[in-house]
Design a protein around this motif. Structure first.
Motif, PDB file in Angstrom:
ATOM      1  N   PRO A 149      27.312  44.122  26.696  1.00  0.00           N
ATOM      2  CA  PRO A 149      28.270  45.470  26.542  1.00  0.00           C
ATOM      3  C   PRO A 149      29.459  45.102  27.491  1.00  0.00           C
ATOM      4  CG  PRO A 149      25.764  46.135  26.564  1.00  0.00           C
ATOM      5  CD  PRO A 149      26.113  44.502  26.872  1.00  0.00           C
ATOM      6  N   ILE A 150      29.271  44.470  28.691  1.00  0.00           N
ATOM      7  CA  ILE A 150      30.374  44.412  29.629  1.00  0.00           C
ATOM      8  C   ILE A 150      31.321  43.283  29.080  1.00  0.00           C
ATOM      9  CG2 ILE A 150      30.904  42.988  31.754  1.00  0.00           C
ATOM     10  CD1 ILE A 150      28.085  43.818  32.832  1.00  0.00           C
ATOM     11  N   LEU A 151      30.926  42.272  28.094  1.00  0.00           N
ATOM     12  CA  LEU A 151      31.709  41.236  27.645  1.00  0.00           C
ATOM     13  C   LEU A 151      32.591  41.964  26.361  1.00  0.00           C
ATOM     14  CD1 LEU A 151      29.797  38.217  27.239  1.00  0.00           C
ATOM     15  CD2 LEU A 151      31.212  38.685  29.286  1.00  0.00           C
ATOM     16  N   GLU A 152      31.769  42.809  25.774  1.00  0.00           N
ATOM     17  CA  GLU A 152      32.423  43.670  24.711  1.00  0.00           C
ATOM     18  C   GLU A 152      33.617  44.484  25.222  1.00  0.00           C
ATOM     19  OE1 GLU A 152      32.221  42.933  21.688  1.00  0.00           O
ATOM     20  OE2 GLU A 152      30.346  41.851  21.635  1.00  0.00           O
ATOM     21  N   GLU A 153      33.593  45.031  26.220  1.00  0.00           N
ATOM     22  CA  GLU A 153      34.761  45.833  26.894  1.00  0.00           C
ATOM     23  C   GLU A 153      36.113  45.265  26.935  1.00  0.00           C
ATOM     24  OE1 GLU A 153      33.984  47.529  30.639  1.00  0.00           O
ATOM     25  OE2 GLU A 153      31.868  47.772  30.140  1.00  0.00           O
ATOM     26  N   TYR A 154      35.978  43.878  26.733  1.00  0.00           N
ATOM     27  CA  TYR A 154      37.382  43.178  26.886  1.00  0.00           C
ATOM     28  C   TYR A 154      37.426  42.265  25.784  1.00  0.00           C
ATOM     29  CZ  TYR A 154      36.512  44.517  31.725  1.00  0.00           C
ATOM     30  OH  TYR A 154      36.549  45.356  32.921  1.00  0.00           O
ATOM     31  N   ALA A 155      36.644  42.302  24.987  1.00  0.00           N
ATOM     32  CA  ALA A 155      36.436  41.174  23.597  1.00  0.00           C
ATOM     33  C   ALA A 155      37.744  41.284  22.709  1.00  0.00           C
ATOM     34  CB  ALA A 155      35.061  40.993  23.122  1.00  0.00           C
ATOM     35  N   ILE A 156      38.184  40.239  22.398  1.00  0.00           N
ATOM     36  CA  ILE A 156      39.063  40.299  21.140  1.00  0.00           C
ATOM     37  C   ILE A 156      38.406  39.422  20.083  1.00  0.00           C
ATOM     38  CG2 ILE A 156      41.185  40.512  22.444  1.00  0.00           C
ATOM     39  CD1 ILE A 156      42.013  37.648  22.236  1.00  0.00           C
ATOM     40  N   SER A 157      37.567  38.330  20.588  1.00  0.00           N
ATOM     41  CA  SER A 157      36.646  37.871  19.493  1.00  0.00           C
ATOM     42  C   SER A 157      35.471  37.343  19.949  1.00  0.00           C
ATOM     43  CB  SER A 157      37.433  36.495  18.874  1.00  0.00           C
ATOM     44  OG  SER A 157      37.477  35.634  19.808  1.00  0.00           O
ATOM     45  N   ARG A 158      34.546  37.113  18.963  1.00  0.00           N
ATOM     46  CA  ARG A 158      32.956  36.856  19.587  1.00  0.00           C
ATOM     47  C   ARG A 158      32.361  35.953  18.255  1.00  0.00           C
ATOM     48  NH1 ARG A 158      27.381  40.693  20.169  1.00  0.00           N
ATOM     49  NH2 ARG A 158      26.145  39.182  19.411  1.00  0.00           N
ATOM     50  N   LYS A 159      31.900  34.791  18.603  1.00  0.00           N
ATOM     51  CA  LYS A 159      31.351  33.989  17.890  1.00  0.00           C
ATOM     52  C   LYS A 159      29.911  33.335  18.048  1.00  0.00           C
ATOM     53  CE  LYS A 159      32.196  29.611  15.100  1.00  0.00           C
ATOM     54  NZ  LYS A 159      33.348  28.296  14.846  1.00  0.00           N
ATOM     55  N   ASP A 160      29.065  33.534  17.299  1.00  0.00           N
ATOM     56  CA  ASP A 160      27.780  32.784  17.501  1.00  0.00           C
ATOM     57  C   ASP A 160      27.793  31.281  17.090  1.00  0.00           C
ATOM     58  OD1 ASP A 160      24.874  31.792  17.707  1.00  0.00           O
ATOM     59  OD2 ASP A 160      24.253  33.892  17.261  1.00  0.00           O
ATOM     60  N   LYS A 161      27.734  30.536  18.143  1.00  0.00           N
ATOM     61  CA  LYS A 161      27.847  28.910  17.505  1.00  0.00           C
ATOM     62  C   LYS A 161      26.680  28.355  16.898  1.00  0.00           C
ATOM     63  CE  LYS A 161      30.496  26.451  20.504  1.00  0.00           C
ATOM     64  NZ  LYS A 161      31.116  25.774  21.323  1.00  0.00           N
TER      65      LYS A 161
END
Length: 292
Positions: A197-209
């Motif tokens: 949730p902390i990362l999602e506050e600033y996220a512009i993209s997310r990728k599960d490698k």
């Protein structure tokens, strides 16, 4: 180029001892027998000569603290001359000198810096005496030389406040971050429940490698960084994911180690028997990795 050894990531542990005493340290899977060992330079060169035509995506120099091996710079330079592999160095950055930085300035090397806290007192306590200010000064010295830098932060307890502070610092300084929940710590496999949730506050993209790593790109106030969260295969004993995406470690005495949690499962490389024998040993290590 080709890959006949199956492993495409190598981690070379050039020493087994460190000037820090971090309570969370697993010493890269090496045993804590209090016997100081450093990798021999000529044996290291034989290792690189044996594998230089292999498709290796990355080699990481680590330890212990790698700068306690007086031949580290020569090892990095030799690898750069002989291969086109990506190179990184996992260090606490407390011992590097200006002269060493100048020697490395023109080599495509990334530093992954052990960085547990951004508060000086917590940093000092966690490392057993390390100086946060000195490490920050050395980070700036690397940046001035144009070297690539990232922070490795081992999450030692379920504290959202400390993770938030680390991310805020990294964004301000535009430093990439690798978040590593402490392996073997009760509950650490669930740290993602408060970290994500902390990362999602600033996220512009997310990728599960698909490797046990999830990568975010974060942005705030015009600053952008990459954050990698390591959801380790060790947490769920996922042997297939581990086998296909993990590193193989070469210990200071030239033993191959396939699992970070089992230092006894090793085989000593026969470097004087030639390239094909060494490659065969890498293949056998791959074949024998069957369970966690």
């Amino acid at each position: 180029m080709n890959n006949t050894i199956y492993w495409d990531k190598l981690r070379v542990l050039v020493t087994n001892y460190c000037n820090y005493k971090c309570p969370f340290c697993h010493n890269e899977g090496q045993s804590f027998d209090h016997t100081s060992q450093t990798m021999d330079l000529e044996l290291f060169k034989m290792l690189i000569d044996a594998l230089q035509d292999e498709d290796v995506s990355e080699i990481t120099f680590s330890g212990g603290e790698p700068f306690l091996n007086e031949h580290l710079i020569e090892m990095i330079q030799y690898t750069s001359e002989k291969t086109d592999w990506e190179m990184s160095c996992a260090s606490n950055l407390s011992l590097i000198t200006k002269d060493q930085v100048l020697e490395l300035a023109h080599i495509p090397l990334k530093f992954n810096i052990q960085f547990p806290y951004i508060e000086a007192e917590k940093f000092h306590h966690s490392t057993g005496g390390g100086s946060l200010d000195k490490v920050k000064d050395n980070i700036q010295m690397l940046r001035d030389a144009g070297l690539n830098i990232g922070l490795n932060c081992v999450i030692q307890r379920g504290s959202a406040e400390e993770v938030r502070s680390m991310i805020g610092y990294a964004l301000k300084e535009e430093l990439s971050v690798k978040l590593l929940p402490q392996i073997g710590l009760w509950g650490s496999q669930d740290f993602k429940t408060f970290v994500f949730p902390i990362l999602e506050e600033y996220a512009i993209s997310r990728k599960d490698k698909g490797t046990g790593a999830i990568r975010w790109v974060l942005e705030k106030d015009g600053h952008q960084i990459s954050v990698l969260y390591i959801d380790s295969p060790c947490f769920i004993r996922d042997i297939e994911r581990c086998k296909h995406y993990s590193e193989i470690r070469v210990l200071p005495d030239m033993r191959l180690q396939t699992c970070i949690l089992h230092s006894e499962n090793t085989v000593t490389l026969d470097l004087k028997m030639g390239k094909e024998r060494v490659k065969q040993q890498f293949r056998e290590a791959w074949k024998n990795l069957k369970s966690c």
